[in-house]
Structure formats: C-alpha cells, structure tokens
Design a protein around this motif. Structure first.
Motif, PDB file in Angstrom:
ATOM      1  N   GLU A  70     -10.298  -4.720  -6.740  1.00 41.05           N
ATOM      2  CA  GLU A  70     -10.531  -3.485  -5.993  1.00 41.05           C
ATOM      3  C   GLU A  70      -9.240  -2.671  -5.983  1.00 41.05           C
ATOM      4  N   PRO A  71      -9.350  -1.346  -5.940  1.00 42.22           N
ATOM      5  CA  PRO A  71      -8.135  -0.513  -5.980  1.00 42.22           C
ATOM      6  C   PRO A  71      -7.112  -0.864  -4.919  1.00 42.22           C
ATOM      7  N   LYS A  72      -7.566  -1.114  -3.676  1.00 41.39           N
ATOM      8  CA  LYS A  72      -6.602  -1.417  -2.613  1.00 41.39           C
ATOM      9  C   LYS A  72      -5.893  -2.743  -2.852  1.00 41.39           C
ATOM     10  N   LEU A  73      -6.615  -3.739  -3.385  1.00 36.71           N
ATOM     11  CA  LEU A  73      -5.978  -5.017  -3.700  1.00 36.71           C
ATOM     12  C   LEU A  73      -5.069  -4.885  -4.919  1.00 36.71           C
ATOM     13  N   ALA A  74      -5.458  -4.031  -5.867  1.00 34.55           N
ATOM     14  CA  ALA A  74      -4.610  -3.809  -7.039  1.00 34.55           C
ATOM     15  C   ALA A  74      -3.304  -3.125  -6.636  1.00 34.55           C
ATOM     16  N   VAL A  75      -3.387  -2.180  -5.697  1.00 34.64           N
ATOM     17  CA  VAL A  75      -2.173  -1.531  -5.201  1.00 34.64           C
ATOM     18  C   VAL A  75      -1.273  -2.546  -4.497  1.00 34.64           C
ATOM     19  N   LEU A  76      -1.867  -3.442  -3.711  1.00 33.39           N
ATOM     20  CA  LEU A  76      -1.089  -4.486  -3.041  1.00 33.39           C
ATOM     21  C   LEU A  76      -0.419  -5.393  -4.070  1.00 33.39           C
ATOM     22  N   LEU A  77      -1.122  -5.736  -5.131  1.00 33.77           N
ATOM     23  CA  LEU A  77      -0.535  -6.533  -6.203  1.00 33.77           C
ATOM     24  C   LEU A  77       0.622  -5.799  -6.857  1.00 33.77           C
ATOM     25  N   GLY A  78       0.435  -4.502  -7.113  1.00 33.51           N
ATOM     26  CA  GLY A  78       1.502  -3.716  -7.718  1.00 33.51           C
ATOM     27  C   GLY A  78       2.738  -3.656  -6.852  1.00 33.51           C
ATOM     28  N   MET A  79       2.552  -3.498  -5.536  1.00 30.13           N
ATOM     29  CA  MET A  79       3.685  -3.490  -4.621  1.00 30.13           C
ATOM     30  C   MET A  79       4.423  -4.824  -4.629  1.00 30.13           C
ATOM     31  N   ALA A  80       3.663  -5.919  -4.693  1.00 31.35           N
ATOM     32  CA  ALA A  80       4.279  -7.245  -4.663  1.00 31.35           C
ATOM     33  C   ALA A  80       5.139  -7.501  -5.890  1.00 31.35           C
ATOM     34  N   PHE A  81       4.742  -6.958  -7.045  1.00 31.70           N
ATOM     35  CA  PHE A  81       5.490  -7.168  -8.283  1.00 31.70           C
ATOM     36  C   PHE A  81       6.390  -5.987  -8.624  1.00 31.70           C
ATOM     37  N   GLY A  82       6.652  -5.115  -7.661  1.00 27.43           N
ATOM     38  CA  GLY A  82       7.423  -3.910  -7.930  1.00 27.43           C
ATOM     39  C   GLY A  82       8.894  -4.127  -8.189  1.00 27.43           C
ATOM     40  N   GLY A  83       9.446  -5.240  -7.729  1.00 33.84           N
ATOM     41  CA  GLY A  83      10.875  -5.490  -7.910  1.00 33.84           C
ATOM     42  C   GLY A  83      11.133  -6.885  -8.447  1.00 33.84           C
ATOM     43  N   ALA A  84      12.225  -7.005  -9.208  1.00 37.12           N
ATOM     44  CA  ALA A  84      12.572  -8.320  -9.769  1.00 37.12           C
ATOM     45  C   ALA A  84      13.016  -9.286  -8.696  1.00 37.12           C
ATOM     46  N   GLY A  85      13.650  -8.785  -7.644  1.00 36.29           N
ATOM     47  CA  GLY A  85      14.059  -9.646  -6.541  1.00 36.29           C
ATOM     48  C   GLY A  85      15.523 -10.022  -6.609  1.00 36.29           C
ATOM     49  N   ALA A  86      16.202  -9.887  -5.477  1.00 34.06           N
ATOM     50  CA  ALA A  86      17.621 -10.228  -5.416  1.00 34.06           C
ATOM     51  C   ALA A  86      17.860 -11.701  -5.655  1.00 34.06           C
ATOM     52  N   VAL A  87      16.884 -12.545  -5.300  1.00 30.72           N
ATOM     53  CA  VAL A  87      17.034 -13.984  -5.493  1.00 30.72           C
ATOM     54  C   VAL A  87      17.221 -14.319  -6.967  1.00 30.72           C
ATOM     55  N   VAL A  88      16.610 -13.542  -7.859  1.00 29.75           N
ATOM     56  CA  VAL A  88      16.722 -13.781  -9.292  1.00 29.75           C
ATOM     57  C   VAL A  88      17.890 -13.008  -9.892  1.00 29.75           C
ATOM     58  N   SER A  92      -0.692  -4.016   3.134  1.00 30.20           N
ATOM     59  CA  SER A  92      -1.461  -5.108   3.725  1.00 30.20           C
ATOM     60  C   SER A  92      -1.843  -4.802   5.168  1.00 30.20           C
ATOM     61  N   THR A  93      -0.931  -4.162   5.904  1.00 26.75           N
ATOM     62  CA  THR A  93      -1.259  -3.786   7.285  1.00 26.75           C
ATOM     63  C   THR A  93      -2.356  -2.730   7.309  1.00 26.75           C
ATOM     64  N   ALA A  94      -2.273  -1.761   6.413  1.00 26.09           N
ATOM     65  CA  ALA A  94      -3.305  -0.731   6.340  1.00 26.09           C
ATOM     66  C   ALA A  94      -4.668  -1.338   5.998  1.00 26.09           C
ATOM     67  N   ILE A  95      -4.671  -2.309   5.081  1.00 24.71           N
ATOM     68  CA  ILE A  95      -5.931  -2.975   4.721  1.00 24.71           C
ATOM     69  C   ILE A  95      -6.475  -3.764   5.910  1.00 24.71           C
ATOM     70  N   ALA A  96      -5.580  -4.461   6.631  1.00 22.22           N
ATOM     71  CA  ALA A  96      -6.017  -5.289   7.753  1.00 22.22           C
ATOM     72  C   ALA A  96      -6.521  -4.440   8.922  1.00 22.22           C
ATOM     73  N   LEU A  97      -5.845  -3.322   9.178  1.00 21.80           N
ATOM     74  CA  LEU A  97      -6.233  -2.490  10.322  1.00 21.80           C
ATOM     75  C   LEU A  97      -7.474  -1.655  10.047  1.00 21.80           C
ATOM     76  N   GLY A  98      -7.676  -1.327   8.802  1.00 19.30           N
ATOM     77  CA  GLY A  98      -8.881  -0.568   8.454  1.00 19.30           C
ATOM     78  C   GLY A  98      -8.840   0.848   8.992  1.00 19.30           C
ATOM     79  N   ASP A  99      -9.555   1.081  10.091  1.00 21.85           N
ATOM     80  CA  ASP A  99      -9.701   2.420  10.649  1.00 21.85           C
ATOM     81  C   ASP A  99      -8.661   2.743  11.721  1.00 21.85           C
ATOM     82  N   ALA A 100      -7.551   2.019  11.749  1.00 24.07           N
ATOM     83  CA  ALA A 100      -6.520   2.277  12.754  1.00 24.07           C
ATOM     84  C   ALA A 100      -5.899   3.658  12.526  1.00 24.07           C
ATOM     85  N   SER A 101      -5.280   4.178  13.582  1.00 27.56           N
ATOM     86  CA  SER A 101      -4.687   5.505  13.513  1.00 27.56           C
ATOM     87  C   SER A 101      -3.513   5.527  12.535  1.00 27.56           C
ATOM     88  N   PRO A 102      -3.514   6.386  11.527  1.00 28.51           N
ATOM     89  CA  PRO A 102      -2.390   6.470  10.598  1.00 28.51           C
ATOM     90  C   PRO A 102      -1.084   6.838  11.300  1.00 28.51           C
TER      91      PRO A 102
END
Length: 212
Positions: free
Chosen positions: A117-135, A172-182
């Motif tokens: 789904e687009p919202k899950l794909a966006v969440l996946l993209g955010m998660a892989f957006g950076g290489a990470g300081a640990v690496v 992830s918070t936006a997905i979890a809250l759904g209709d919460a106030s932006p």
C-alpha cells in the motif's frame, strides 16, 4: 533460565571475538567488518539455530540505543571545530539529497515491485532513507581520508539518521492515529524534536569543553 543465560553469554562472547577479528580484517584487507558481523548473526541465528533470537528481543532496544550513543560520541570526537564551517552545510545538504533520493526509490520499489500500500511503501522508504551512522562512522574512521571529508561524512550520517527517525516516527504515527488532527500531530512532533535538539546541542557543547 540458566540454560538461556548460558546461551546468551556464549553468543555475546562469540560476537565480541568476531567483532575484534572483523576489525583486524578491515584494517588489513579493507573488508567491511559490519557485513561480516551481519553474516555471522545470520549463521548462528536463523540458519544453524545455535542462538535463540528471542533471547535478544528484550535487550535489543537498550543495547541498540547505547551502541548508537557510543558510536556517535566516538565519531564526534574526530570532528574538529575548524572543519565545521565548511563541513556542516555540505554534510547536511548531502544528507537531505541522499535521504530524498533513497526514500523515493525505495517507495517506488515498495509500490510497483513488492505491491505494498502507498502508506506502507512510504514508511519503508523512510526506514531505508539513510545508511546509518552505525555503519558509516566506523568505516570512515579506518579509511584514512582527509579530515574535512571525515567531517562531511560524519555529519551526513548523523543528519540522515535524524531524518530517518523523523520520517519513520512521523509516518508511522500518522498511520496509527488515522483521523487525528494534523495540527496536534505537528505540534507534538515539533515539541519532541525541539527538546531533543536543544538537549543534544547543549550536551555536545558541554562535552567539547570537558574533554580537553
């Protein structure tokens, strides 16, 4: 319970020894030690079943947080104030460009290849957006590059981690809250990260005065 503790201690001991050997191998042959450790974890865990992965679930959040703190602290000690004037802007710009390009690419793969789904794909993209300081930071410390390059890469890694955290938490918070106030969501995010930024800058400045 004793058996589980024994298995956990053996696993930790093996990982520590492997980390030392991997670090030596990186210095001698330039083989990425992180990849060797990931391979070791896959071998002793899911493949051979020597270690129950469930043993690490409870301690992973604490160990992961401590590891990130130590690595960022150690990497920050290599950054000199004399290099910050030119390194901050370049590192931050590089982080934003890499994060945006990687996030868009991973989002597209999630939608058109994995069928998410687009919202899950966006969440996946955010998660892989950076290489990470640990690496990135441990690698750059052993490559013998110029101090300015080290500063730019260290700042890029740190900023990209911040962008990943903001993106993942926000989506992830936006997905979890759904209709919460932006508006309420935006205020909560602003307060949280403003407080973290203030404490981080203050603590970093304090350490820069105490370490010498």
């Amino acid at each position: 319970m004793a058996v589980e503790v024994d298995h956990l201690l053996v696993a930790v001991g093996v990982i520590v020894v492997a980390a030392f050997l991997a670090a030596q191998g990186f210095r001698k042959w330039r083989l990425p030690d992180v990849l060797l450790l990931i391979l070791l974890g896959a071998v002793i865990g899911p493949w051979l079943g020597w270690v129950d992965i469930g043993l690490f679930h409870e301690i992973t959040p604490l160990v992961g947080t401590v590891a990130i703190i130590v690595i960022l602290f150690d990497g920050g000690r290599e950054v000199k104030f004399a290099h910050l004037s030119g390194g901050v802007a370049s590192g931050a710009l590089l982080a934003v460009l890499v994060f945006a390009a990687t996030s868009l690419l991973c989002t597209g793969i999630g939608i058109f290849v994995a069928g998410l789904e687009p919202k899950l794909a966006v969440l996946l993209g955010m998660a892989f957006g950076g290489a990470g300081a640990v690496v990135v930071i441990p690698l750059i410390q052993h490559l013998g590059v110029k101090p300015m390059t080290t500063t730019i890469v260290a700042i890029e890694a740190a900023v990209s981690d911040v962008l990943v955290i903001i993106g993942v938490v926000g989506v992830s918070t936006a997905i979890a809250l759904g209709d919460a106030s932006p508006g309420q969501f935006a205020r909560d995010m602003f307060v949280t990260f403003s407080l973290g930024l203030t404490i981080g800058v203050g603590a970093g400045y304090g350490w820069s005065k105490l370490l010498p």
